[in-house]
Design a protein around this motif. Structure first.
Motif, short mmCIF file in Angstrom:
data_model
loop_
_atom_site.label_atom_id
_atom_site.label_comp_id
_atom_site.label_asym_id
_atom_site.label_seq_id
_atom_site.Cartn_x
_atom_site.Cartn_y
_atom_site.Cartn_z
N VAL A 245 -9.69 -14.80 1.24
CA VAL A 245 -10.88 -14.19 1.37
C VAL A 245 -10.58 -12.99 1.51
N ARG A 246 -11.36 -12.16 0.59
CA ARG A 246 -11.42 -10.33 0.28
C ARG A 246 -11.98 -9.88 1.81
N ALA A 247 -11.89 -9.25 1.85
CA ALA A 247 -13.20 -8.13 2.59
C ALA A 247 -12.86 -7.17 2.12
N LEU A 248 -13.89 -6.12 1.68
CA LEU A 248 -13.81 -4.90 1.57
C LEU A 248 -14.52 -3.75 1.62
N GLY A 249 -14.15 -2.74 1.82
CA GLY A 249 -15.62 -1.56 2.28
C GLY A 249 -15.76 -0.36 1.28
N THR A 250 -16.32 1.06 1.26
CA THR A 250 -16.58 1.56 1.04
C THR A 250 -16.40 3.22 1.21
N GLU A 251 -15.98 4.33 0.95
CA GLU A 251 -15.73 5.59 1.65
C GLU A 251 -14.96 5.62 3.12
N PRO A 252 -14.15 5.17 3.02
CA PRO A 252 -13.36 5.30 2.11
C PRO A 252 -12.60 3.89 1.14
N PHE A 253 -12.50 3.59 0.30
CA PHE A 253 -12.53 2.18 -0.16
C PHE A 253 -11.01 2.20 0.15
N ARG B 111 -5.38 0.65 0.94
CA ARG B 111 -6.00 1.74 0.85
C ARG B 111 -5.85 2.60 0.63
N VAL B 112 -6.78 3.30 -0.46
CA VAL B 112 -6.70 4.18 -1.99
C VAL B 112 -5.64 5.46 -1.35
N ASP B 113 -5.65 6.34 0.00
CA ASP B 113 -5.11 7.21 0.00
C ASP B 113 -4.07 6.67 1.59
N GLN B 114 -3.28 5.76 1.42
CA GLN B 114 -2.42 5.04 2.17
C GLN B 114 -1.50 4.34 1.61
N PRO B 115 -0.51 3.26 2.82
CA PRO B 115 0.21 2.71 1.86
C PRO B 115 -0.07 1.46 2.40
N GLU B 116 0.55 0.43 1.21
CA GLU B 116 0.09 -0.72 1.62
C GLU B 116 0.61 -1.36 2.39
#
Length: 147
Positions: A46-54, A68-73
């Protein structure tokens, strides 16, 4: 002491009356089917996702992977979901020692940036952040046209 001895003798006498052939063996419990929430099989990726931030959380049978685009996995073990009514909750801790809670709610959701409709609404709490977005089976997301 006088009461204990008669009770002990009665117990031994009754134990001698037990016949193993009369007792049927218990059958093994049926394997539990994976939970289905809002039409989504939680036993599959299952994938959960969001925007602002991605951001996204990939939920596999073994792990939850937060990006998250601005953080490490960050990775965390999947201990399974607790399902209550129309809500499934995953609670774990990541390899960076942050609490990760993912709630999937059986309500349709739109990501706000495309015409896609997802079967689940997602809420993710990681560290001090609370993120909201949408979720669906990974296979359903992969077959939908890109925004």
């Amino acid at each position: 002491m006088r009461l204990i001895l008669p009770v002990l003798i009665a117990g031994v006498a009754l134990a001698g009356c037990y016949d193993r052939k009369e007792v049927k063996p218990k059958t093994a419990a049926e394997p539990q089917a994976a939970a289905v929430l809002g039409g989504v099989d939680l036993g599959q990726p299952v994938r959960a996702l969001g925007t602002e931030p991605f951001w996204s959380v990939e939920i596999t049978p073994d792990a939850l992977i937060y990006t998250r685009v601005d953080q490490p996995e960050q990775r965390a073990p999947n201990h399974g979901a607790t399902v209550q009514g129309t809500v499934a909750t995953y609670a774990t801790s990541t390899n960076l020692q942050q609490a990760l809670n993912v709630m999937l709610i059986a309500t349709e959701c739109s990501d706000g940036m495309s015409d896609r409709v997802y079967l689940l609404t997602a809420r993710v709490e990681i560290g001090d952040d609370t993120l909201t977005g949408c979720a669906a089976s990974k296979s359903a997301i992969m077959v939908q046209p890109a925004p």
